[in-house]
Scaffold this active site. Sequence first.
Site, PDB file in Angstrom:
ATOM      1  N   HIS A 148     -52.331  26.322   9.981  1.00 35.73           N
ATOM      2  CA  HIS A 148     -53.632  26.908  10.333  1.00 35.73           C
ATOM      3  C   HIS A 148     -54.243  26.242  11.560  1.00 35.73           C
ATOM      4  O   HIS A 148     -55.451  26.311  11.779  1.00 35.73           O
ATOM      5  CB  HIS A 148     -54.597  26.807   9.142  1.00 35.73           C
TER       6      HIS A 148
ATOM      7  N   ASP B   5     -56.768  18.832   9.620  1.00 38.73           N
ATOM      8  CA  ASP B   5     -57.410  17.526   9.795  1.00 38.73           C
ATOM      9  C   ASP B   5     -56.563  16.476  10.501  1.00 38.73           C
ATOM     10  O   ASP B   5     -57.029  15.362  10.725  1.00 38.73           O
ATOM     11  CB  ASP B   5     -57.880  16.995   8.429  1.00 38.73           C
TER      12      ASP B   5
ATOM     13  N   GLN C  13     -51.651  23.377   5.442  1.00 38.12           N
ATOM     14  CA  GLN C  13     -52.721  24.342   5.691  1.00 38.12           C
ATOM     15  C   GLN C  13     -53.962  23.620   6.213  1.00 38.12           C
ATOM     16  O   GLN C  13     -54.941  24.268   6.560  1.00 38.12           O
ATOM     17  CB  GLN C  13     -53.090  25.071   4.395  1.00 38.12           C
TER      18      GLN C  13
ATOM     19  N   ASN D 154     -50.759  19.081  -8.510  1.00 37.71           N
ATOM     20  CA  ASN D 154     -52.115  19.610  -8.409  1.00 37.71           C
ATOM     21  C   ASN D 154     -52.936  19.060  -9.563  1.00 37.71           C
ATOM     22  O   ASN D 154     -52.384  18.718 -10.619  1.00 37.71           O
ATOM     23  CB  ASN D 154     -52.106  21.149  -8.494  1.00 37.71           C
TER      24      ASN D 154
ATOM     25  N   CYS E  41     -60.865  26.930  33.945  1.00 38.41           N
ATOM     26  CA  CYS E  41     -60.974  28.321  34.419  1.00 38.41           C
ATOM     27  C   CYS E  41     -62.358  28.903  34.142  1.00 38.41           C
ATOM     28  O   CYS E  41     -62.636  30.048  34.511  1.00 38.41           O
ATOM     29  CB  CYS E  41     -59.885  29.195  33.790  1.00 38.41           C
TER      30      CYS E  41
END
Length: 254
Positions: free
Chosen positions: A121, A106, A103, A215, A152
């Site tokens: 993402h 970086d 997600q 976590n 463009c």
Amino acid sequence: MSRITPSLEQAAARIAEGGVVAFSGAGISVESGIPDFRSGGGLWERFDPMDHATIDAFRAAPARVWAMFREVHRVLSRSEPNPAHHSLMELERAGVVQGVVTQNIDNLHQRAGSRRVVDYHGNAQLLHCLWCGARYPGSHPADEDGVPYCACGRPLKPTVVLFGEIIPREARERAEALAASARTVLVVGTSGLVEPAASLPVMAREAGASVIEVNLEPSALTDGVTDIFLPGRASEVLSALQGEVARLGVRSRD
Ligand SMILES: [Zn+2]
């Protein structure tokens, strides 16, 4: 170093069997000096996301969105992959990790050497033109207004998924295919709250995968989805896991 606990040994034994897909979130990059955007001191404290990070804001005032991305690029330019990123790269090289769905925007998994990365993402180091589809490197120079422009004539946007945008189809399909094929899912540093990314480990589990979670604190996934919870810093736990997998030897190279 993280202690070798029975849970960690059990997790390493599962990982050594191969077919592992990693899902990473902001927590894996905090130790690289990139604060979680949503945390205290994070990006959203200085730049209101509704003014600076929506697709409508980009279309109306690209310079405002680019003011935020200059800050993102400044933070990223000072960051380096940490041992958690390197451990996942080593596990991919050993043939047990089949892919990393992140997600994070970086580019740190790629900089650590991981080859099969899905930037769910988007990626701050890659720009694209919403009008003609051209792509440019993140280093493409900006004009005087602080906005880089496409050949463009339209403003370029980082491929980062802004609020109000949907996940690009290619990333979604690759992530879902990895989730469906995973034997084991390794969730690292994600709250399990941001949809649709949060549904990927759930999807994998419904398809039969076991879920290992790393976590600092229990997350929205811990009670209902996770099989083995390994508390601690991503760098310490993943280094210990990778060391234990190397000690066990890799049992499968599918
Ligand atoms: Zn263009």
